[in-house]
Enzyme design. Structure first.
Site, PDB file in Angstrom:
ATOM      1  N   THR A 207      33.352  40.204 -59.383  1.00  0.00           N
ATOM      2  CA  THR A 207      33.467  38.683 -58.923  1.00  0.00           C
ATOM      3  C   THR A 207      34.603  37.986 -59.911  1.00  0.00           C
ATOM      4  O   THR A 207      34.568  38.497 -61.072  1.00  0.00           O
ATOM      5  CB  THR A 207      32.229  38.309 -59.386  1.00  0.00           C
ATOM      6  OG1 THR A 207      31.064  38.555 -58.509  1.00  0.00           O
ATOM      7  CG2 THR A 207      31.865  36.744 -59.450  1.00  0.00           C
ATOM      8  N   ARG A 235      21.820  39.598 -48.096  1.00  0.00           N
ATOM      9  CA  ARG A 235      21.651  39.916 -49.530  1.00  0.00           C
ATOM     10  C   ARG A 235      22.479  39.007 -50.334  1.00  0.00           C
ATOM     11  O   ARG A 235      23.632  38.699 -50.030  1.00  0.00           O
ATOM     12  CB  ARG A 235      22.024  41.420 -49.952  1.00  0.00           C
ATOM     13  CG  ARG A 235      21.981  41.848 -51.615  1.00  0.00           C
ATOM     14  CD  ARG A 235      23.436  41.476 -52.269  1.00  0.00           C
ATOM     15  NE  ARG A 235      23.059  41.771 -53.728  1.00  0.00           N
ATOM     16  CZ  ARG A 235      24.351  41.428 -54.460  1.00  0.00           C
ATOM     17  NH1 ARG A 235      25.460  40.917 -54.090  1.00  0.00           N
ATOM     18  NH2 ARG A 235      23.864  42.156 -55.728  1.00  0.00           N
ATOM     19  N   VAL A 236      21.986  38.346 -51.364  1.00  0.00           N
ATOM     20  CA  VAL A 236      22.621  37.238 -52.277  1.00  0.00           C
ATOM     21  C   VAL A 236      22.578  37.832 -53.670  1.00  0.00           C
ATOM     22  O   VAL A 236      21.439  38.055 -53.932  1.00  0.00           O
ATOM     23  CB  VAL A 236      22.128  35.918 -51.891  1.00  0.00           C
ATOM     24  CG1 VAL A 236      22.748  35.063 -52.857  1.00  0.00           C
ATOM     25  CG2 VAL A 236      22.451  35.448 -50.486  1.00  0.00           C
ATOM     26  N   GLY A 237      23.585  37.920 -54.237  1.00  0.00           N
ATOM     27  CA  GLY A 237      23.402  38.346 -55.677  1.00  0.00           C
ATOM     28  C   GLY A 237      23.324  36.826 -56.588  1.00  0.00           C
ATOM     29  O   GLY A 237      22.857  35.891 -56.098  1.00  0.00           O
ATOM     30  N   ASP A 238      23.974  37.472 -57.859  1.00  0.00           N
ATOM     31  CA  ASP A 238      23.883  36.072 -58.634  1.00  0.00           C
ATOM     32  C   ASP A 238      24.822  35.153 -58.714  1.00  0.00           C
ATOM     33  O   ASP A 238      24.584  33.940 -59.229  1.00  0.00           O
ATOM     34  CB  ASP A 238      23.750  36.810 -60.209  1.00  0.00           C
ATOM     35  CG  ASP A 238      25.310  37.429 -60.309  1.00  0.00           C
ATOM     36  OD1 ASP A 238      25.592  38.392 -59.528  1.00  0.00           O
ATOM     37  OD2 ASP A 238      25.857  37.458 -61.466  1.00  0.00           O
ATOM     38  N   THR A 258      29.418  38.970 -64.154  1.00  0.00           N
ATOM     39  CA  THR A 258      29.898  39.728 -63.276  1.00  0.00           C
ATOM     40  C   THR A 258      29.106  40.893 -63.156  1.00  0.00           C
ATOM     41  O   THR A 258      28.631  41.269 -64.221  1.00  0.00           O
ATOM     42  CB  THR A 258      31.151  39.875 -63.306  1.00  0.00           C
ATOM     43  OG1 THR A 258      31.765  40.856 -62.030  1.00  0.00           O
ATOM     44  CG2 THR A 258      31.900  40.619 -64.507  1.00  0.00           C
ATOM     45  N   GLY A 259      29.164  41.922 -62.219  1.00  0.00           N
ATOM     46  CA  GLY A 259      28.486  42.881 -62.069  1.00  0.00           C
ATOM     47  C   GLY A 259      27.190  43.131 -61.098  1.00  0.00           C
ATOM     48  O   GLY A 259      27.178  42.093 -60.258  1.00  0.00           O
ATOM     49  N   GLY A 261      24.372  41.751 -59.559  1.00  0.00           N
ATOM     50  CA  GLY A 261      23.648  40.515 -59.578  1.00  0.00           C
ATOM     51  C   GLY A 261      22.208  40.645 -59.619  1.00  0.00           C
ATOM     52  O   GLY A 261      21.702  39.607 -60.425  1.00  0.00           O
TER      53      GLY A 261
END
Ligand code: ASP
Length: 347
Positions: A207, A235-238, A258-259, A261
């Protein structure tokens, strides 16, 4: 790029502040009492190019919000970057779905998640912020809104990304590997399929999170990603979650992540970093404390994943901390536009 990377690897962890040419640069912040502005910081080596675009705005006295939007446009449209925007690796069904959010000095924020077919999700997020009573639009609704606002529908899946996805399908193993790009680049290899090992695609990271302080002393931030490669559909991350992937408080500072999420969401990472700075933590100490929270909650998991936090405070001081070696961030201010700093790490 190769030699720069090698130079960074030999530098003292965390203390290293180098220009892209390997020259020593500024320490992580201004002299006591002085505010270092304007300034922009962003995640990973590819933040250098993004910062240059942001600096065009900041150096002319422009607003931090405009700077971060212009800055993250660079990786969003870069065909060689497979973790942000156009040419991002698709989900496991072969669809490129993008997540992004933006936040300004007034606490206004906008976000899109699982958005398909639009090269610049950050600009759609900004439109959500400015033109709707909402903070977040997702999926079909986000696309509909984008098209209604003049964004062009495009195919984001490039032949290279499609090839990587088809290769992944052979095993269909969803297994994020720590600093996978470093491992492929250095030829160490991994037992898992490495989707980033592609011809002509020497360097890819995750990201882009960018935070900036403008000449007027105002902070803003942007965060944009194609998320985890070959993720489950939906799927949704941070990254598009305000407080997790990005947070800005104009009284205190701004932070981004980043990383993996899922673990950032669990600790509301970027909000946590900003709140710690409010309590007096330096940017780096705040990022470290947020990383420690993750380690404490999931010690076994933390060993296997990468997460990096990056923070900037009202004085223009910046700092980062990550779980594993390998996280870098880029800085641009009056003294340098191409500095890369290696984040200190826990493991
Ligand atoms: N944070 C992003 C996500 O979980 C991915 C990344 O930064 O590596 O979607």
């Amino acid at each position: 790029m190769n030699s720069r990377r090698n130079f960074l690897k030999t530098a003292a962890i965390g203390a290293a502040a180098l220009t892209a040419d390997g020259l020593p640069a500024m320490a992580a912040g201004p002299k006591k009492g002085k505010v270092n502005k304007p300034i922009v910081v962003s995640t990973w080596d590819f933040g250098v190019a993004a910062n240059k675009a942001a600096w065009q705005v900041l150096s002319k006295g422009g607003r931090a919000l405009d700077a971060v939007e212009a800055g993250v446009h660079v990786p969003e449209s870069d065909p060689d970057n497979h973790t942000v925007g156009y040419s991002g690796f698709p989900d496991r069904d072969g669809r490129v779905t993008l997540d992004a959010c933006i936040m300004d000095e007034l606490g206004n924020c906008g976000s899109v998640a699982a958005l398909e077919h639009i090269v610049h999700p950050i600009s759609v997020a900004r439109k959500v912020m400015e033109k709707t009573p909402h903070v977040m639009l997702v999926g079909e609704g986000a696309l509909q809104f984008a098209l209604e606002n003049g964004f062009r529908k495009e195919n984001l899946l490039t032949p290279e990304s499609e090839k990587a996805w088809k290769e992944w399908l052979k095993k269909a193993e969803y297994k994020p590997v720590i600093n996978i790009e470093n491992q492929s680049f250095e030829g160490k290899g991994t037992s898992a399929f490495n989707p980033l090992r592609l011809p002509g695609n020497a360097w890819n990271h995750d990201t882009i999170g960018m935070v900036a302080l403008d000449e007027a002393g105002n902070l803003s931030g942007a965060c944009t990603t194609s998320g985890m490669a070959f993720k489950m559909r939906g799927r949704v991350g941070d990254s598009p979650i305000i407080g997790a992937g990005l947070y800005v408080d104009n009284e205190v500072g701004a932070a981004t992540a980043t990383g993996v999420g899922e673990e950032v969401i669990r600790v509301v990472g970027s909000f946590l970093v900003v709140e710690l700075m409010r309590q007096g933590y330096s940017p780096e100490a705040a990022c470290k404390e947020a990383v420690m929270r993750i380690v404490k909650k999931k010690p076994a998991k933390a060993k296997e994943i990468q997460i990096g936090f990056l923070a900037l405070n009202k004085k223009g001081e910046h700092g980062a901390f990550c779980l594993q070696q390998g996280f870098t961030y880029a800085v641009a201010d009056k003294s340098t536009q191409d500095t890369i700093i290696k984040g200190k790490h826990y493991f």
